[in-house]
Enzyme design. Structure first.
Site, PDB file in Angstrom:
ATOM      1  CG  HIS A   1       3.823   0.429  -2.397  1.00 63.59           C
ATOM      2  ND1 HIS A   1       3.288  -0.158  -1.334  1.00 63.59           N
ATOM      3  CD2 HIS A   1       3.744   1.577  -1.778  1.00 63.59           C
ATOM      4  CE1 HIS A   1       2.886   0.329  -0.368  1.00 63.59           C
ATOM      5  NE2 HIS A   1       3.370   1.735  -0.731  1.00 63.59           N
TER       6      HIS A   1
ATOM      7  CG  HIS B   1       5.890   5.994  -2.508  1.00 59.67           C
ATOM      8  ND1 HIS B   1       4.362   6.492  -2.857  1.00 59.67           N
ATOM      9  CD2 HIS B   1       5.513   5.031  -1.471  1.00 59.67           C
ATOM     10  CE1 HIS B   1       3.520   6.039  -2.241  1.00 59.67           C
ATOM     11  NE2 HIS B   1       4.245   5.187  -1.173  1.00 59.67           N
TER      12      HIS B   1
END
Ligand SMILES: [Zn+2]
Length: 110
Positions: free
Chosen positions: A102, A104
Site C-alpha cells: 500500500h 500512503h
C-alpha cells in the site's frame, strides 16, 4: 488472502470510503487519517510489500503512481506548492504492519 484487511477492502468485504477503483487498484481514505488528505492506494491483487515488486509489476506500479498523481489533484492538493508525500514500506514499521502493498498519499508532514 484470508485475514488481509486490504484484500477485504479491495473486494468490498470490509467497509471503507472508496475514492477510486479500477480493475487493478483501489484507493480509500485512511481509517485513521494523519493529515487533512490521507489516502491509501492498494493493488487489488495481494502483493506483500514494495519489496516483492519485480519487473512483472512495472505497469501496475506506474498505474498506481499515476492514480496517486490524479488523486492528489482531485483532493485539492496544490502540487506545485505544499505538495504531497507518497509513503510505502516493507516489513514491520512501527504499528503499521499491514502485509499488503500500500502507498500512503498525504498532504502534510508525518
Ligand atoms: Zn491482501
Amino acid at each position: 488472502v484470508t485475514n488481509c484487511v486490504f484484500c477485504a477492502i479491495a473486494a468490498g468485504n470490509e467497509p471503507a470510503v472508496i475514492v477510486y477503483r479500477d480493475d487493478n487498484l483501489v484507493a480509500f481514505t485512511a481509517l485513521e487519517p494523519e493529515a487533512p488528505v490521507h489516502l491509501i492506494l492498494v493493488p487489488r491483487r495481494h502483493i506483500p510489500s514494495v519489496d516483492a515488486l519485480g519487473p512483472e509489476h512495472a505497469a501496475l506500479w506506474m498505474d498506481l503512481l499515476q492514480v496517486a498523481q490524479r488523486l492528489a489533484r482531485s483532493s485539492g492538493i496544490n502540487v506545485e506548492g505544499e505538495g504531497y508525500q507518497l509513503l510505502t514500506h516493507a516489513g514491520r514499521h512501527g504499528t503499521r504492519a499491514f502485509p499488503h502493498l500500500h502507498v500512503h498519499l498525504l498532504d502534510g508532514d508525518r
